[in-house]
Enzyme design. Structure first.
Site, PDB file in Angstrom:
ATOM      1  N   TYR A 162      11.397  23.305 -29.411  1.00  0.00           N
ATOM      2  CA  TYR A 162      12.562  24.344 -29.705  1.00  0.00           C
ATOM      3  C   TYR A 162      12.382  25.560 -28.918  1.00  0.00           C
ATOM      4  O   TYR A 162      11.372  26.081 -28.547  1.00  0.00           O
ATOM      5  CB  TYR A 162      12.540  24.575 -31.138  1.00  0.00           C
ATOM      6  N   ARG A 219      -6.559  39.550 -64.673  1.00  0.00           N
ATOM      7  CA  ARG A 219      -5.413  38.477 -64.323  1.00  0.00           C
ATOM      8  C   ARG A 219      -4.980  37.735 -65.594  1.00  0.00           C
ATOM      9  O   ARG A 219      -3.868  38.152 -66.185  1.00  0.00           O
ATOM     10  CB  ARG A 219      -6.112  37.447 -63.287  1.00  0.00           C
ATOM     11  N   LYS A 244      -7.354  21.647 -59.103  1.00  0.00           N
ATOM     12  CA  LYS A 244      -6.060  22.317 -58.923  1.00  0.00           C
ATOM     13  C   LYS A 244      -5.579  22.124 -57.595  1.00  0.00           C
ATOM     14  O   LYS A 244      -6.396  21.743 -56.524  1.00  0.00           O
ATOM     15  CB  LYS A 244      -5.955  23.865 -59.400  1.00  0.00           C
ATOM     16  N   MET A 268       8.863  20.511 -38.085  1.00  0.00           N
ATOM     17  CA  MET A 268       8.789  20.277 -39.398  1.00  0.00           C
ATOM     18  C   MET A 268       7.690  19.031 -39.449  1.00  0.00           C
ATOM     19  O   MET A 268       6.828  19.226 -40.479  1.00  0.00           O
ATOM     20  CB  MET A 268      10.012  20.398 -40.177  1.00  0.00           C
TER      21      MET A 268
HETATM   22  C1  LIG Z   1      -9.432  28.422 -58.784  1.00  0.00           C
HETATM   23  C2  LIG Z   1     -10.304  28.868 -59.840  1.00  0.00           C
HETATM   24  C3  LIG Z   1     -11.780  28.302 -59.828  1.00  0.00           C
HETATM   25  C4  LIG Z   1     -12.391  27.729 -58.744  1.00  0.00           C
HETATM   26  O1  LIG Z   1     -12.415  28.586 -57.641  1.00  0.00           O
HETATM   27  P1  LIG Z   1     -13.360  28.425 -56.523  1.00  0.00           P
HETATM   28  O2  LIG Z   1     -13.664  29.804 -55.893  1.00  0.00           O
HETATM   29  O3  LIG Z   1     -12.510  27.471 -55.325  1.00  0.00           O
HETATM   30  O4  LIG Z   1     -14.801  27.675 -56.706  1.00  0.00           O
HETATM   31  C5  LIG Z   1     -12.724  28.955 -60.824  1.00  0.00           C
HETATM   32  N1  LIG Z   1     -12.048  29.499 -61.809  1.00  0.00           N
HETATM   33  C6  LIG Z   1     -10.810  29.859 -62.090  1.00  0.00           C
HETATM   34  C7  LIG Z   1     -10.137  30.437 -63.411  1.00  0.00           C
HETATM   35  C8  LIG Z   1     -10.062  29.399 -61.072  1.00  0.00           C
HETATM   36  O5  LIG Z   1      -8.450  29.934 -61.218  1.00  0.00           O
END
Ligand SMILES: *Cc1c(COP(=O)(O)O)cnc(C)c1O
Length: 708
Positions: free
Chosen positions: A600, A467, A373, A649
């Site tokens: 700046y 969550r 991700k 930036m």
């Molecule tokens: C982001 C995430 C992970 C990975 O987490 P890390 O601590 O980076 O290994 C695993 N499971 C879920 C559901 C996540 O959202």
């Protein structure tokens, strides 16, 4: 590849290519038949086996030696070879037609030409390479490397009897008859079925060999080569040879040559690799060209009749032509210079190391399901996914559907699980891209089901993080979800939310989560539901609670070689290697007089004569603006330069008053190592008041990602 042991191999490719040219031009034939036999029928016979051997080493080794390696790189290589073969066929088609090669073409003879003999005399090499590779990789699926070796040895034995040892084979009627039928299928045993496999395999077996002492290698090579020479001359003397491309000692001699070349320390050169390939392909055309030139310029006496002059002319012209072609092709396909502004360097070996470390923590049967991700935590999702595929990994997690689609579009196969929410409007895309969706809760499951088509899902179970996931206590609802006809439930998972702390509360909470998860699964299984893959560990889960394993561990941050913060709980003190470095160019260096300011809002004012450098990276690239005014540092020539004033930036200034000899174009290291000094992601995160996850995942799209 900065590996100096492979540079010699690249250089020898060029020599090998010219040895092949020698086979086809007989440079010493004007002087001595024996010398020419030695050069073209013995020495030069090392060339093609050498090509097979390095292909085995660099293309096949991983797949054949490691049982989980991916076939994709081999497929990519085969595609390249097929294209080259295709181009070569087209190139030599007119010549073949002119020479009458296709006059009595039947479908069978065409196939035989295409698969074994080559459509022009030297082109047998390409189909041989393809057939050899396919043969070895399919054999390897059914038997051990040792068994494959035995098969290759046998095939080579058959090849030898039909080649240099034909005189012996031909005396035994049964054997001779068998060969006569073989020779219906190909003109020589020098082909992909019989000859190529053993040399490809030797390359695989030599994958871990280190350059041995040079004197041993030279001695080994000279002795085996002398013996092979004797073998060649003996066979010639007794008239045993039908063809003369293989000897009993050729495999042994090739091995010594290979190890000897590992001692030739120089930088690897992709350019030489391509060049030698084109020399191989083009030289027969140049031979014809030289003949034409000799005839039209009345220099046959020199360019043809003097064998050495002929050889040298062909070599020089082939070299020039191939070089020209390489240059044109290189210009045509040159990628924009990746290290031009700001870039991320990715360390393949570090990634591989982390994979192995994490796998070794986890029990047998628990595979890694890397989390890609947020552009693989800033590392570049596509690059990381491709590298992981090569390491044999075939299941991934992403946060959202667009990340999953991007991976699919870039050709990543295997399972891709979306950990987060996908809007019902997009459910058709889940199917189109074969993505697996997390069931977020009961109501969401019902919506997914309503889309009317089968969808792959993993059931999210909430065991205390609150969550996502249906509550573990709602057993009836979980069952109802599992009953929904359109959901193909391929797994179930939960997320642990206190695995990075050592305190007792966190530990007992985590135990509770795991226990709730597994007892819920047991209850579901007791009611007859199947949940093929279950998983609960993230990075810290794997690091601190590997005993809870399951079928997958969804590792993110640890895979990239860092923890979230340096002081975090890490039960086994594992040694992770950071995969990422962040670097930028220096655009300008300038002096400031006392009292002048830079940036700046007069944010940096020189209170003594100062020197500052402007870097080509800014907060839009993900370098936190909170590191302004000396809060952050970069490394230049191994020395620390504090951030001067406010980060802009796209650019930022650093104070280099104390660092001599800094120039435009020099490199500043923001995360990583410069001349032995390192700034870790931990430091940047801590100074910015956050964790490494945030720093890394926010590194921008504008930054190039390159493998070192
Ligand atoms: C982001 C995430 C992970 C990975 O987490 P890390 O601590 O980076 O290994 C695993 N499971 C879920 C559901 C996540 O959202």
């Amino acid at each position: 590849m900065g590996d100096k042991t492979t540079g010699g191999l690249d250089r020898f490719r060029l020599i090998a290519a010219f040895l092949v040219v020698a086979i086809h031009t007989s440079p010493l034939s004007s002087y001595s038949v024996e010398a020419d036999f030695f050069l073209t029928r013995i020495l030069a016979r090392l060339a093609v086996p050498f090509f097979f051997l390095v292909t085995g080493r660099f293309v096949l080794a991983e797949y054949l030696a490691e049982n989980k390696a991916s076939f994709t790189p081999i497929l990519r290589y085969l595609k390249k070879i097929l294209i080259l073969y295709g181009i070569s066929i087209l190139l030599y088609l007119p010549i073949g037609v002119y020479a009458g090669h296709y006059n009595e073409l039947t479908p069978f003879s065409f196939l035989r030409m295409l698969l074994f003999d080559g459509t022009f005399y030297h082109l047998w090499y390409f189909p041989a390479l393809i057939i050899g590779i396919l043969l070895l990789s399919s054999l390897r699926r059914f038997c051990s490397l040792r068994a494959v070796s035995v098969v290759c040895g046998l095939l080579y034995f058959i090849a030898l009897l039909g080649d240099s040892y034909w005189g012996i084979a031909s005396r035994i009627p049964a054997v001779s008859n068998a060969y006569e039928s073989l020779f219906q299928c190909f003109s020589y045993t020098r082909n992909g079925l019989l000859m190529a496999p053993i040399f490809l395999l030797l390359g695989v077996r030599l994958r871990n060999i280190k350059p041995d002492s040079i004197s041993k290698c030279v001695a080994g090579f000279l002795i085996t080569f002398a013996l092979m020479t004797a073998e060649g001359f003996l066979l010639r003397h007794y008239g045993v040879q039908r063809h003369d491309s293989m000897y009993l000692l050729l495999p042994v001699c090739s091995v010594f040559l290979y190890v000897l070349l590992l001692n030739w320390r120089c930088n690897p050169s992709g350019r030489l690799r391509t060049l030698s390939g084109w020399i191989y392909i083009l030289h027969p055309a140049v031979i014809i060209l030289v003949r034409g030139i000799a005839k039209t310029t009345n220099t046959v006496w020199l360019l043809i009749e003097n064998s050495m002059a002929h050889y040298l002319t062909v070599c020089v012209m082939t070299l020039l032509l191939s070089w020209l072609l390489c240059t044109i092709l290189a210009r045509y396909r040159r990628a924009p210079f990746e290290k031009n502004r700001a870039w991320i360097e990715l360390d393949y070996q570090a990634l591989k190391h982390n994979i192995l470390v994490l796998q070794s923590l986890l029990p047998e049967g628990c595979d890694l399901m890397p989390v890609l991700k947020a552009n693989a935590y800033g590392h570049g999702a596509v690059q990381i996914a491709r590298a992981l595929k090569r390491m044999g990994i075939d299941a991934f997690c992403v946060a959202c559907i667009s990340e999953g689609i991007e991976l699919r579009r870039k050709g990543i196969r295997g399972e891709i699980l979306i950990l987060g929410y996908t809007h019902p409007e997009q459910m058709a895309l889940l199917r189109r891209y074969r993505l697996t969706q997390t069931v977020i809760d009961f109501d969401y499951a019902v919506k997914l089901n309503q889309c009317g088509k089968k969808l792959s899902v993993h059931l999210g179970i909430d065991t205390g993080m609150h969550r996502l996931g249906e509550r573990a206590e709602h057993l009836e609802r979980l069952c109802e979800i599992l009953e929904l006809p359109n959901l193909v439930v391929k797994g179930a998972f939960t997320h642990l939310c206190a695995v990075d702390q050592e305190d007792l509360k966190s530990q007992s909470f985590t135990r509770k989560q795991a226990q709730v998860f597994y007892s819920t699964l047991d209850a579901l299984r007791a009611r007859g539901y199947r949940l093929p893959k279950v998983h609960l560990l993230s990075s810290y889960g794997a690091l601190n609670y590997p005993e809870f394993a399951g079928d997958y561990a969804r590792v993110g941050i640890a895979l990239y070689g860092v923890k979230s913060a340096e002081k975090d709980y890490d039960r086994f003190h594992v040694d992770l290697h950071p995969v990422l470095s962040l670097k930028a160019r220096i655009a300008s260096v300038r002096e400031l007089c006392t009292g002048e300011s830079a940036g700046y809002d007069f944010s940096f004012t020189a209170d003594h004569p100062a020197r500052i450098a402007t870097l080509t990276i800014g907060y839009a690239d993900g370098y936190p603006r909170i590191l302004s005014r000396g809060n952050g540092c970069v490394l230049i020539h191994g020395r620390r330069a504090p951030v001067a004033g406010l980060i802009c930036m796209d650019q930022m200034m650093v104070d280099i008053t104390d660092i001599p000899d800094v120039h435009e174009g020099d490199i500043a290291v923001l995360i990583g190592t410069s001349e032995g000094k390192t700034i870790f992601a931990y430091e940047v995160a801590e100074r910015a008041g956050t964790i490494t996850n945030e720093i890394l995942s926010r590194l921008g799209a504008r930054i190039n990602r390159v493998w070192t």
